[in-house]
Motif scaffolding. Structure first.
Motif, mmCIF file in Angstrom:
data_model
loop_
_atom_site.group_PDB
_atom_site.id
_atom_site.type_symbol
_atom_site.label_atom_id
_atom_site.label_comp_id
_atom_site.label_asym_id
_atom_site.label_seq_id
_atom_site.Cartn_x
_atom_site.Cartn_y
_atom_site.Cartn_z
ATOM 1 N N UNK A 45 0.801 -1.224 0.000
ATOM 2 C CA UNK A 45 0.000 0.000 0.000
ATOM 3 C C UNK A 45 0.827 1.264 0.000
ATOM 4 N N UNK A 46 2.125 1.132 -0.103
ATOM 5 C CA UNK A 46 3.002 2.302 -0.059
ATOM 6 C C UNK A 46 3.317 2.860 -1.431
ATOM 7 N N UNK A 51 12.469 -1.112 -9.836
ATOM 8 C CA UNK A 51 13.474 -0.614 -10.772
ATOM 9 C C UNK A 51 13.647 -1.608 -11.925
ATOM 10 N N UNK A 52 14.533 -1.290 -12.835
ATOM 11 C CA UNK A 52 14.726 -2.111 -14.021
ATOM 12 C C UNK A 52 15.166 -3.536 -13.735
ATOM 13 N N UNK A 53 15.693 -3.747 -12.519
ATOM 14 C CA UNK A 53 16.130 -5.096 -12.135
ATOM 15 C C UNK A 53 15.077 -5.826 -11.316
ATOM 16 N N UNK A 54 13.903 -5.209 -11.195
ATOM 17 C CA UNK A 54 12.822 -5.847 -10.450
ATOM 18 C C UNK A 54 12.939 -5.705 -8.952
ATOM 19 N N UNK A 55 13.779 -4.773 -8.505
ATOM 20 C CA UNK A 55 13.942 -4.562 -7.064
ATOM 21 C C UNK A 55 13.010 -3.442 -6.610
ATOM 22 N N UNK A 56 12.318 -3.695 -5.536
ATOM 23 C CA UNK A 56 11.373 -2.723 -5.000
ATOM 24 C C UNK A 56 12.130 -1.547 -4.399
ATOM 25 N N UNK A 57 11.787 -0.361 -4.852
ATOM 26 C CA UNK A 57 12.445 0.868 -4.403
ATOM 27 C C UNK A 57 11.441 1.700 -3.613
ATOM 28 N N UNK A 58 11.700 1.878 -2.326
ATOM 29 C CA UNK A 58 10.776 2.593 -1.438
ATOM 30 C C UNK A 58 11.250 4.013 -1.128
ATOM 31 N N UNK A 59 12.208 4.505 -1.854
ATOM 32 C CA UNK A 59 12.810 5.783 -1.476
ATOM 33 C C UNK A 59 11.823 6.948 -1.509
ATOM 34 N N UNK A 60 10.739 6.841 -2.246
ATOM 35 C CA UNK A 60 9.758 7.931 -2.293
ATOM 36 C C UNK A 60 8.639 7.758 -1.271
ATOM 37 N N UNK A 61 8.658 6.678 -0.520
ATOM 38 C CA UNK A 61 7.559 6.403 0.416
ATOM 39 C C UNK A 61 7.864 6.972 1.795
ATOM 40 N N UNK A 62 6.931 7.741 2.318
ATOM 41 C CA UNK A 62 7.095 8.340 3.645
ATOM 42 C C UNK A 62 6.150 7.726 4.679
ATOM 43 N N UNK A 63 5.377 6.755 4.276
ATOM 44 C CA UNK A 63 4.365 6.194 5.180
ATOM 45 C C UNK A 63 4.931 5.787 6.541
ATOM 46 N N UNK A 69 2.199 6.551 10.891
ATOM 47 C CA UNK A 69 2.908 5.459 10.225
ATOM 48 C C UNK A 69 2.938 4.184 11.062
ATOM 49 N N UNK A 70 3.153 4.356 12.346
ATOM 50 C CA UNK A 70 3.187 3.185 13.237
ATOM 51 C C UNK A 70 1.858 2.428 13.149
ATOM 52 N N UNK A 71 0.769 3.171 13.269
ATOM 53 C CA UNK A 71 -0.553 2.550 13.239
ATOM 54 C C UNK A 71 -0.809 1.884 11.881
ATOM 55 N N UNK A 72 -0.395 2.542 10.809
ATOM 56 C CA UNK A 72 -0.583 1.985 9.467
ATOM 57 C C UNK A 72 0.141 0.649 9.338
ATOM 58 N N UNK A 73 1.393 0.630 9.732
ATOM 59 C CA UNK A 73 2.197 -0.579 9.610
ATOM 60 C C UNK A 73 1.595 -1.706 10.465
ATOM 61 N N UNK A 74 1.238 -1.392 11.694
ATOM 62 C CA UNK A 74 0.700 -2.430 12.581
ATOM 63 C C UNK A 74 -0.621 -2.979 12.050
ATOM 64 N N UNK A 75 -1.442 -2.111 11.496
ATOM 65 C CA UNK A 75 -2.716 -2.546 10.945
ATOM 66 C C UNK A 75 -2.503 -3.491 9.761
ATOM 67 N N UNK A 76 -1.561 -3.143 8.896
ATOM 68 C CA UNK A 76 -1.283 -3.984 7.716
ATOM 69 C C UNK A 76 -0.683 -5.327 8.126
#
Ligand code: SF4
Length: 79
Positions: A45-46, A51-63, A69-76
């Motif tokens: 949900x973030x 990237x081109x190698x299929x690696x998940x890049x979270x650098x733009x995610x601030x969740x 953020x704590x509550x979001x993560x725990x809920x998920x």
């Protein structure tokens, strides 16, 4: 966000701080430096991209680092 909470801490002395773009007045939570939702792949949900190698890049995610953020993560995690 209370600074005296097990749900929040900010280490401005970290050599990588700020590891994501963050505004001057914004509180930045380092608690989930490594996001527990990473393993959920494209179901986290973030704001990720693959990237081109299929690696998940979270650098733009601030969740995990913002207020709520704590509550979001725990809920998920609980599903
Ligand atoms: S940092 Fe954001 S995009 Fe990356 S796993 Fe966590 S919620 Fe998903």
């Amino acid at each position: 966000m209370s600074k005296n909470s097990a749900r929040y801490f900010c280490n401005k002395d970290c050599e990588y701080y700020p590891c994501h773009p963050v505004g001057e007045e914004e509180e930045f939570n380092c608690l989930f430096c490594y996001c527990p939702l990473y393993a959920l792949g494209d179901k986290c949900g973030g704001n990720f991209r693959y990237n081109g190698k299929g690696i998940k890049d979270c650098s733009a995610c601030m969740i995990p680092h913002r207020e709520g953020g704590y509550e979001y993560v725990m809920e998920r995690i609980r599903g």
